[in-house]
Write an enzyme that holds these catalytic residues in place. Structure first.
Site, short mmCIF file in Angstrom:
data_model
loop_
_atom_site.label_atom_id
_atom_site.label_comp_id
_atom_site.label_asym_id
_atom_site.label_seq_id
_atom_site.Cartn_x
_atom_site.Cartn_y
_atom_site.Cartn_z
N PRO A 188 -3.30 2.34 9.96
CA PRO A 188 -3.38 3.81 10.07
C PRO A 188 -4.78 4.29 9.71
O PRO A 188 -5.36 3.85 8.72
CB PRO A 188 -2.35 4.30 9.05
CG PRO A 188 -1.48 3.13 8.75
CD PRO A 188 -2.34 1.92 8.92
N CYS A 207 -6.77 7.97 9.40
CA CYS A 207 -6.79 9.43 9.49
C CYS A 207 -7.98 9.88 10.33
O CYS A 207 -9.10 9.38 10.17
CB CYS A 207 -6.88 10.05 8.10
SG CYS A 207 -5.37 9.89 7.13
N ALA A 220 -1.65 8.55 8.79
CA ALA A 220 -0.76 9.17 7.81
C ALA A 220 -0.28 10.53 8.31
O ALA A 220 -1.08 11.42 8.60
CB ALA A 220 -1.50 9.34 6.48
N GLN A 253 2.85 6.04 9.72
CA GLN A 253 2.77 6.04 8.27
C GLN A 253 3.17 7.43 7.76
O GLN A 253 2.60 8.43 8.19
CB GLN A 253 1.34 5.72 7.82
CG GLN A 253 1.18 5.60 6.31
CD GLN A 253 -0.27 5.37 5.92
OE1 GLN A 253 -1.10 6.26 6.07
NE2 GLN A 253 -0.57 4.18 5.42
N TYR A 305 -2.43 8.23 -3.40
CA TYR A 305 -1.60 9.34 -2.94
C TYR A 305 -0.29 9.38 -3.73
O TYR A 305 -0.08 8.58 -4.64
CB TYR A 305 -1.41 9.25 -1.42
CG TYR A 305 -2.74 9.33 -0.70
CD1 TYR A 305 -3.63 10.38 -0.99
CD2 TYR A 305 -3.14 8.37 0.20
CE1 TYR A 305 -4.86 10.45 -0.36
CE2 TYR A 305 -4.38 8.44 0.83
CZ TYR A 305 -5.24 9.48 0.54
OH TYR A 305 -6.48 9.55 1.15
N ARG A 352 3.18 0.44 2.17
CA ARG A 352 1.78 0.09 1.89
C ARG A 352 1.50 0.38 0.43
O ARG A 352 1.81 1.46 -0.07
CB ARG A 352 0.82 0.91 2.77
CG ARG A 352 -0.63 0.42 2.67
CD ARG A 352 -1.55 1.18 3.60
NE ARG A 352 -2.76 0.41 3.88
CZ ARG A 352 -3.76 0.84 4.65
NH1 ARG A 352 -3.69 2.02 5.23
NH2 ARG A 352 -4.82 0.08 4.85
N LEU A 402 -12.09 -5.22 5.05
CA LEU A 402 -13.30 -5.91 5.50
C LEU A 402 -12.99 -7.23 6.20
O LEU A 402 -13.61 -8.25 5.94
CB LEU A 402 -14.27 -6.12 4.34
CG LEU A 402 -15.18 -4.94 4.03
CD1 LEU A 402 -16.12 -5.26 2.88
CD2 LEU A 402 -15.98 -4.51 5.25
#
Length: 367
Positions: free
Chosen positions: A25, A27, A59, A102, A185, A233, A304
């Site tokens: 996901p 944003c 999200a 998500q 979050y 997640r 990464l």
């Protein structure tokens, strides 16, 4: 000689995946009043032709106040649901890639400016700002407006909001749900002792801090069709002394597995500005490995992952079952094609692009 592990099929619950590459996901901060726009059609459309196995939509906030920014996508009313439906109708017309979403609530990290305008919190009462809510009345940054601590009624309201969003996702034909309990979050805020200072049944001990995220999982699982996966997640560590860590992540993963969770995606950080992250290639893979060694459900690694051999090694060594790519795919939306060509794998390409197959990779588009 067997083919590359990165391009072997896999199942998450009853969802069949063509290979081990997931579009994480991402944003876009380009929605209007929670509604996807033409930007999302462009963005998702070309990613849906990438050859990855699964595309996770960014999200989607389960309430307006749960958005990170005023440009976040939502899935909390008929308008936001209809906007996603319009986007998916177009994408699905040209791609058979499974699509997940998500579901999230930003908690104390909500009411922010979009990243390219600084990303700082917008105070309640200011244009495009609102009052945030969280487990405890402690802001992410010292100068942030403190969030309102959620009471029992507030917890019930948000549980219901997650479940309602799951019901909307089911109507949209979404193939999988990922609950966002990472990156600082709301659900992560409940998990971490650095953000959760409650003295009731939802704070203190690890069991209590896991309680609300697990209740949200249960509510979403009950609201979403049983034959479609619900996943989670997590941040495997806060990268801060005394915060959420790998051992607690394993305990949470085991609790999720016991409830029937279909997969766990292991990221890290995002909860505290004091984090000290040793950023480098595959820097989060050991966190995924720690969970993978403790549970039997599929584990997704992220962070990464940019090199083809690197991704192949993560799957081949069993550190994780799937790799999730985000910025890598923004930079190179055809990364799965190039990885397949490099490793000797195969991908599915749209008919309109079949003539682009390079001469030296005669079986690239064989899938």
């Amino acid at each position: 000689m067997s083919g590359p592990q990165l391009f072997t099929p896999f199942n998450v619950g009853k969802l069949d995946l063509a290979n081990r590459i997931v579009i994480a996901p991402m944003c876009q901060y380009s929605a209007v009043d929670g509604c996807m726009t033409d930007w999302h059609l462009i963005h998702l459309g070309h990613l849906a032709l990438s050859g990855a196995a699964l595309m996770m939509l960014e999200a989607a906030a389960v309430t307006p106040e749960g958005r990170i920014t005023y440009g976040d996508v939502g899935l909390y009313d008929d308008a936001s649901e209809a906007a996603i439906a319009r986007t998916l109708d177009s994408v699905r017309r040209w791609s058979g890639m499974p699509i997940g979403i998500q579901l999230s609530h930003a908690g104390r990290k909500a009411s922010c400016e979009v990243p390219w305008k600084g990303g700082g919190q917008i105070a309640p009462g200011a244009d495009k700002g609102w009052q945030t809510e969280a487990p405890s009345p402690a802001g992410f940054l010292p100068d942030d407006t403190p969030p309102t601590a959620l009471d029992r009624e507030g917890l019930a309201r948000l549980r219901d909001a997650f479940a309602a969003a799951a019901t909307r996702a089911a109507r949209l034909g979404i193939d999988a749900i990922q609950l966002h309990a990472a990156h600082g979050y709301l659900l992560h805020q409940f998990l971490s002792p650095l953000a959760n200072h409650r003295d009731d049944d939802y704070g203190g001990s690890l069991e209590n801090r896991m309680r609300f995220p697990l209740e949200v999982y249960d509510a979403v699982r009950a609201a979403f069709p049983a034959d479609r996966p619900v996943t989670m997640r997590v941040s495997g560590t806060d990268w801060v002394e005394g915060g959420w860590d790998g051992e607690q992540t394993v305990a949470f993963a085991k609790a999720l597995e016991a409830r029937g969770c279909d997969a766990i995606h292991v990221s890290s950080g995002g909860l505290s500005p004091d984090q000290q992250i040793p950023v480098g290639p595959s820097y989060q893979v050991p966190l995924a490995r720690q969970v993978k060694q403790a549970v039997g459900i599929p584990v997704v690694a992220v962070g990464l992952i940019t090199d083809y051999e690197q991704a192949e090694a993560i799957i081949g060594t069993g550190d994780a079952d799937l790799v999730a790519l985000a910025r890598t795919l923004l930079y190179d939306p055809r990364w799965p094609w190039h990885a397949a060509a490099h490793l000797g794998g195969h991908v599915k390409a749209p008919n309109q692009y079949l003539r682009s197959q390079p001469r030296q990779y005669k079986d690239l588009f064989k899938a």
